[in-house]
Write a protein that holds these residues in place. Structure first.
Motif, PDB file in Angstrom:
ATOM      1  N   ARG A   9       1.278  -1.007  -0.110  1.00  0.00           N
ATOM      2  CA  ARG A   9      -0.230  -0.388  -0.192  1.00  0.00           C
ATOM      3  C   ARG A   9       0.862   1.194   0.076  1.00  0.00           C
ATOM      4  O   ARG A   9       0.272   2.284   0.065  1.00  0.00           O
ATOM      5  CB  ARG A   9      -1.083  -0.480   1.035  1.00  0.00           C
ATOM      6  N   THR A  26       4.773   7.186  -0.815  1.00  0.00           N
ATOM      7  CA  THR A  26       3.395   7.625  -1.547  1.00  0.00           C
ATOM      8  C   THR A  26       2.492   6.428  -1.117  1.00  0.00           C
ATOM      9  O   THR A  26       2.554   5.488  -1.974  1.00  0.00           O
ATOM     10  CB  THR A  26       3.651   7.468  -3.076  1.00  0.00           C
ATOM     11  N   ILE A  27       1.472   6.696  -0.196  1.00  0.00           N
ATOM     12  CA  ILE A  27       0.080   6.393  -0.086  1.00  0.00           C
ATOM     13  C   ILE A  27      -0.729   5.799  -1.471  1.00  0.00           C
ATOM     14  O   ILE A  27      -0.909   6.401  -2.122  1.00  0.00           O
ATOM     15  CB  ILE A  27      -0.651   6.877   0.705  1.00  0.00           C
ATOM     16  N   THR A  28      -0.743   4.435  -1.767  1.00  0.00           N
ATOM     17  CA  THR A  28      -1.095   3.825  -3.576  1.00  0.00           C
ATOM     18  C   THR A  28      -2.690   2.778  -2.628  1.00  0.00           C
ATOM     19  O   THR A  28      -2.051   1.521  -2.135  1.00  0.00           O
ATOM     20  CB  THR A  28      -0.164   2.701  -3.789  1.00  0.00           C
ATOM     21  N   GLY A  29      -3.538   3.492  -2.524  1.00  0.00           N
ATOM     22  CA  GLY A  29      -4.557   2.189  -2.157  1.00  0.00           C
ATOM     23  C   GLY A  29      -5.193   0.920  -3.327  1.00  0.00           C
ATOM     24  O   GLY A  29      -4.674   1.609  -3.993  1.00  0.00           O
ATOM     25  N   ASN A  34      -7.754   6.637  -2.754  1.00  0.00           N
ATOM     26  CA  ASN A  34      -6.387   6.149  -1.491  1.00  0.00           C
ATOM     27  C   ASN A  34      -7.132   5.753  -0.268  1.00  0.00           C
ATOM     28  O   ASN A  34      -6.509   5.936   0.354  1.00  0.00           O
ATOM     29  CB  ASN A  34      -5.123   6.595  -1.638  1.00  0.00           C
ATOM     30  N   MET A  40      -3.479  -1.213   4.725  1.00  0.00           N
ATOM     31  CA  MET A  40      -2.876  -0.255   4.521  1.00  0.00           C
ATOM     32  C   MET A  40      -3.207   0.145   6.081  1.00  0.00           C
ATOM     33  O   MET A  40      -1.838   0.965   6.145  1.00  0.00           O
ATOM     34  CB  MET A  40      -3.591   0.484   3.631  1.00  0.00           C
ATOM     35  N   GLY A  64       0.006  11.303  -2.002  1.00  0.00           N
ATOM     36  CA  GLY A  64      -0.430   9.973  -2.259  1.00  0.00           C
ATOM     37  C   GLY A  64      -0.674  10.134  -3.854  1.00  0.00           C
ATOM     38  O   GLY A  64      -0.148  11.228  -4.565  1.00  0.00           O
ATOM     39  N   CYS A  70      -5.483  10.991   0.667  1.00  0.00           N
ATOM     40  CA  CYS A  70      -5.794   9.545   1.531  1.00  0.00           C
ATOM     41  C   CYS A  70      -7.909   9.829   2.040  1.00  0.00           C
ATOM     42  O   CYS A  70      -7.254  10.912   2.885  1.00  0.00           O
ATOM     43  CB  CYS A  70      -5.062   9.061   2.278  1.00  0.00           C
TER      44      CYS A  70
END
Length: 269
Positions: A9, A26-29, A34, A40, A64, A70
């Motif tokens: 994530r 980098t938040i990668t949902g 995200n 996560m 993000g 996010c």
């Protein structure tokens, strides 16, 4: 980099924003906004420890993927937690660690708020040291709109940044505000046009890197000490209250109404 291997994530990039010793997380949902699912949530509870222990970086940039930073909890995950309450109960430990480890990391953490930050996403953004946002990005904590207590750190950080009166209004209404208003009230540091976001982050990296490393780090540690104490006090109450709110009938109705794109029929139960 081995410590950062295996994340699903987050993605990690070195040497951006004008300096070799930056590390961008980098938040990668699992969805375009995200949203936070259980995977996560678990990774958020350990990523800041791993970032602190990374030997090749001095500044962390948290951002993000795609159009949002996010946007809070994933609604498929919400439905599962309502159907199986023990799954909500079981994330309590991680919920506390997300807040405490983000306050404990000594390296400066710059939030590059590229888009919407809501719920836990807003908490994470606001617990960073310097928040630089796209001026069009909304931020808020709409836990109450989905039937939950704002227990994952919102009650810790919002009042400290903007005072209790405004914080309680925003936490109890769940309203989102634009980054420009957030900057005006002192909730975030800067709201800039989207095409200037990276330049502003680069400028801030340069300022931080222009000072002695440990003077910067340990100044942050001292400034965060009252927040760390407060978080320890509040999270042991806020997480149980949030867990209880997951059991209410209005919680289930609020989530169902959102997924069905209709107005919720709230009963107060």
């Amino acid at each position: 980099m081995a410590r950062l291997d295996g994340y699903t994530r987050f993605t990690f990039t070195r040497g951006q924003f004008g300096h070799a010793r930056t590390l961008t997380a980098t938040i990668t949902g699992p969805n375009p906004v995200n949203g936070v699912d259980e995977a996560m949530h678990h990774e958020l509870a350990r990523v800041f420890t791993d970032l602190q222990l990374d030997a090749d970086s001095d500044i962390i940039i948290l951002t993000g993927a795609g159009r949002d930073f996010c946007a809070g909890g994933d609604f498929d995950c919400f439905a599962e937690q309502i159907a199986h309450p023990e799954r909500f109960r079981d994330i309590g430990w991680d919920a506390k660690r997300i807040v405490t480890t983000l306050l404990e990391i000594e390296k400066p953490v710059i939030c590059r708020m590229n888009g919407a930050a809501a719920g836990l996403g807003a908490t994470i953004a606001l617990l960073c040291d310097i928040i630089i946002a796209d001026e069009t990005a909304p931020i808020g904590d709409p836990h109450v709109k989905v039937g939950l207590v704002a227990g994952d750190g919102g009650a810790v950080i919002w009042p400290q940044l903007i005072g209790y009166a405004r914080a309680k209004e925003l936490l109890m209404t769940g309203d989102l505000i634009k980054a420009t208003r957030a900057a005006d009230m002192g909730l975030i540091n800067y709201a800039v046009p989207g095409d200037q976001l990276d330049a502003k982050v680069t400028e801030m990296v340069g300022k931080l890197m222009g000072n002695p490393r440990f003077a910067v780090r340990w100044s942050k540690v001292v400034a965060n000490q009252p927040l760390r104490v407060l978080a320890q006090q509040l999270m042991d109450a806020s997480i149980p209250y949030e867990t209880l709110s997951n059991l209410t009938k209005d919680r289930a109705e609020a989530v169902a109404a959102f997924r069905e794109r209709r107005k919720p029929d709230l009963t107060g139960e």
